[in-house]
Design an enzyme around this catalytic site. Structure first.
Site, mmCIF file in Angstrom:
data_model
loop_
_atom_site.group_PDB
_atom_site.id
_atom_site.type_symbol
_atom_site.label_atom_id
_atom_site.label_comp_id
_atom_site.label_asym_id
_atom_site.label_seq_id
_atom_site.Cartn_x
_atom_site.Cartn_y
_atom_site.Cartn_z
ATOM 1 C CE1 TYR A 18 28.007 39.850 52.248
ATOM 2 C CE2 TYR A 18 27.104 39.506 50.035
ATOM 3 C CZ TYR A 18 27.332 40.328 51.132
ATOM 4 O OH TYR A 18 26.883 41.619 51.105
ATOM 5 C CG ASP A 19 33.960 33.699 52.874
ATOM 6 O OD1 ASP A 19 34.170 33.536 51.648
ATOM 7 O OD2 ASP A 19 34.649 34.445 53.601
ATOM 8 C CG ASN A 20 30.247 32.349 56.764
ATOM 9 O OD1 ASN A 20 30.731 31.232 56.766
ATOM 10 N ND2 ASN A 20 30.945 33.423 57.101
ATOM 11 N NE ARG A 239 34.429 37.151 52.554
ATOM 12 C CZ ARG A 239 34.494 37.284 51.243
ATOM 13 N NH1 ARG A 239 34.484 38.491 50.694
ATOM 14 N NH2 ARG A 239 34.554 36.222 50.461
#
Length: 301
Positions: A18-20, A239
């Site tokens: 995950y980015d967020n 993401r």
């Protein structure tokens, strides 16, 4: 079934996925005025990895600006732009989604956080923290409580000074079909200091019963809130992960929005609740869960 994150390998794989990161606050970052273990270290770890952090709360009593002060007081550095509360969501909904008329006012059942966010969007309001309404109703009030043509919406948040006078004013205005009925959120309970107090949903519940109307909820798990967040931050849901402590609000919010989900056991729900939900006819099950948010930091060492 949910996967419990208990090893470094699991934590590393989770972080890489995950980015967020969307965080609930009460029960995830803190309990009442007490910061939970290793929260600051975990948030610092995520920032060091270039993750975007968004703090999503159903607590309508504080504005984004007020929340930044609470974060700072607990040693957490955030900006108002990283905070998305249900009061702000309601203000955005009124201003940008329904294009609330400039000559109309919102009758507020709530605290200063609602008022501050409405004001930030240029929406007029009455009620709220008005000291003249913090009293018992009297027979002299009865003929004066009637529909006000200047009121175009009734907005219910968590009101720590709710009384019969405010309820009567809200109900007579809700009997006008064109008056919007909104709720910052419909949480049944509010976790604080290790206890469960009545939540914002208990403010709108009597009006739902009396008016036979349902409010539009602008907090989790409402997708109206998710749409506002996605529009503001423009993230890829695949993401993005929602981190929370409640199945019916946080986890349902993430699942409905197509996000990954992580439940922590430091707030409302327990491991037994998770098992019960998994066996229900309509299960609400997070993809991952762990004992506390700080486990991510501890496992990463």
């Amino acid at each position: 079934m949910s996967e419990k994150i208990t090893t470094k390998a699991q934590a590393d794989e989770f972080l890489d996925s995950y980015d967020n990161f969307l965080f609930d606050c009460d029960g995830v970052l803190w309990q009442g005025s007490e910061l939970l273990p290793y929260v600051v270290e975990t948030l610092d770890l995520l920032r060091s990895k270039g993750k975007k952090l968004i703090f999503v709360t159903n607590n309508s009593t504080k504005s984004r600006q007020a929340y930044t002060k609470k974060f700072k007081g607990l040693g957490i550095d955030v900006t108002a732009e990283e905070i998305f509360g249900s009061s702000y969501s309601a203000a955005v909904y009124l201003k940008q989604v329904v294009k609330f008329p400039a000559d109309k006012k919102v009758l507020v059942l709530g605290e200063s956080g609602v008022e501050e966010e409405l004001a930030s969007e240029g929406v007029q309001f009455v009620g709220g923290t008005d000291p003249s309404l913090r009293r018992d109703i009297t027979p002299e009030d009865y003929p004066l409580i009637k529909p006000d043509p200047s009121i175009g919406a009734v907005l219910c948040g968590l009101d720590l000074h709710i009384n019969y006078l405010k309820m009567a004013m809200a109900l007579v205005n809700l009997q006008v079909p064109s008056t919007l009925f909104l709720a910052t959120n419909i949480d049944s309970t509010y976790p604080t200091n290790g206890k469960l107090f009545p939540g914002a949903g208990t403010i709108s519940a009597p009006l739902i019963l009396a008016s036979k109307r349902q409010p539009v909820s602008l907090g989790k798990p409402s997708q109206a809130m998710m749409d506002c967040i996605k529009a503001k931050f423009e993230f890829d849901p695949v993401r993005t992960v929602m981190v929370g402590d409640r199945l019916d609000t946080d986890i349902q919010f993430g699942l409905s929005g197509g996000l990954g989900t992580l439940m922590v056991l430091t707030g409302v729900q327990t491991e037994a609740d998770l098992a019960e939900s998994a066996a229900a006819a309509t299960p609400v099950v997070p993809k991952f869960y762990m004992s506390k948010l700080g486990d991510l930091y501890e496992l990463s060492k």
